[in-house]
Each structure stands twice: as structure tokens, then as C-alpha cells.
Design a protein around this motif. Structure first.
Motif, PDB file in Angstrom:
ATOM      1  N   LYS A  66       0.813  -1.266   0.138  1.00  0.00           N
ATOM      2  CA  LYS A  66       0.205  -0.099  -0.038  1.00  0.00           C
ATOM      3  C   LYS A  66       0.676   1.343   0.170  1.00  0.00           C
ATOM      4  CE  LYS A  66      -4.302  -1.999   1.663  1.00  0.00           C
ATOM      5  NZ  LYS A  66      -5.375  -1.686   2.557  1.00  0.00           N
ATOM      6  N   GLY A  67       2.084   1.075  -0.993  1.00  0.00           N
ATOM      7  CA  GLY A  67       2.770   2.520  -1.008  1.00  0.00           C
ATOM      8  C   GLY A  67       3.699   2.704  -0.011  1.00  0.00           C
ATOM      9  N   LEU A  68       3.887   1.670   0.872  1.00  0.00           N
ATOM     10  CA  LEU A  68       5.005   1.684   2.007  1.00  0.00           C
ATOM     11  C   LEU A  68       6.062   0.754   1.824  1.00  0.00           C
ATOM     12  CD1 LEU A  68       2.665   2.530   5.015  1.00  0.00           C
ATOM     13  CD2 LEU A  68       4.096   4.219   3.897  1.00  0.00           C
ATOM     14  N   ALA A  69       7.240   0.841   2.199  1.00  0.00           N
ATOM     15  CA  ALA A  69       8.164  -0.220   2.300  1.00  0.00           C
ATOM     16  C   ALA A  69       8.507  -0.565   3.608  1.00  0.00           C
ATOM     17  CB  ALA A  69       9.579   0.361   1.744  1.00  0.00           C
ATOM     18  N   PHE A  70       8.192  -1.966   3.859  1.00  0.00           N
ATOM     19  CA  PHE A  70       8.322  -2.367   5.402  1.00  0.00           C
ATOM     20  C   PHE A  70       9.811  -3.236   5.128  1.00  0.00           C
ATOM     21  CE2 PHE A  70       3.824  -1.813   5.101  1.00  0.00           C
ATOM     22  CZ  PHE A  70       3.536  -1.103   6.148  1.00  0.00           C
ATOM     23  N   TYR A  71      10.338  -3.153   6.155  1.00  0.00           N
ATOM     24  CA  TYR A  71      11.843  -3.724   6.424  1.00  0.00           C
ATOM     25  C   TYR A  71      11.726  -4.372   7.731  1.00  0.00           C
ATOM     26  CZ  TYR A  71      16.772  -3.433   7.698  1.00  0.00           C
ATOM     27  OH  TYR A  71      18.006  -3.879   7.944  1.00  0.00           O
TER      28      TYR A  71
END
Length: 96
Positions: A66-71
């Protein structure tokens, strides 16, 4: 470092953050929940850096949602869903 040199370094960092968008660091369990929400997830996986490995972190992961990068970072390999497309990378660099 001169004032102009420091300003130039700051500008480079700002550009890197703009290019990467918003990166959200989460615990491995939360990362797996985010991956499970996707029909065909794409996950980039890389070994931890030398300094990460000294602290027991051996794997790094990034996915978009949803448009975010999760790390996340993990001491062990995460068990990803079978539908996950995994891209193996040499490194993952996260601007701080």
C-alpha cells in the motif's frame, strides 16, 4: 568538514530519503503478517551486514504494501508463504 561540504552531504541524504519513500521498520512477526495480506507478495532478502551479524542478525527483508516499504531484520530465515516471489540481493541499504 566545511559548512558547504556538510550541506552537500545533507542534500544527498535528503535525496536518498525522497527516492526511497517511507520505510517502516517492523518486527519479523509483523513483517510476516504484512506479507500474508498480499496475494502475490514480492520480498527482497539479503544477508545482514558484518555489523548486523556481530549482533546475531543474519537476514534482512523488504516488501512493499500500500505504498509503504516494510523492513525487518531477523536472526533466522523467515518462513515466507509459497506464493512469495523472493529476490535475493547482496545488500539492502536503508537511509537513516
Amino acid at each position: 568538514m566545511s559548512t558547504s561540504g556538510a550541506a552537500g552531504a545533507a542534500a544527498v541524504i535528503i535525496q536518498a530519503v525522497k527516492a526511497s519513500g517511507v520505510i517502516v521498520q517492523v518486527e519479523p512477526e509483523a513483517f510476516l503478517e504484512i506479507v500474508a495480506r498480499q496475494d502475490s507478495p514480492l520480498v527482497v532478502c539479503a544477508p545482514g551486514t558484518f555489523f548486523h551479524r556481530l549482533r546475531g542478525i543474519h537476514c534482512q527483508y523488504v516488501t512493499g504494501y500500500k505504498g509503504l516499504a516494510f523492513y525487518t531484520r531477523s536472526a533466522e530465515h523467515l518462513s515466507l508463504p509459497e506464493t512469495t516471489e523472493v529476490v535475493l540481493a547482496n545488500t539492502i541499504w536503508i537511509p537513516m
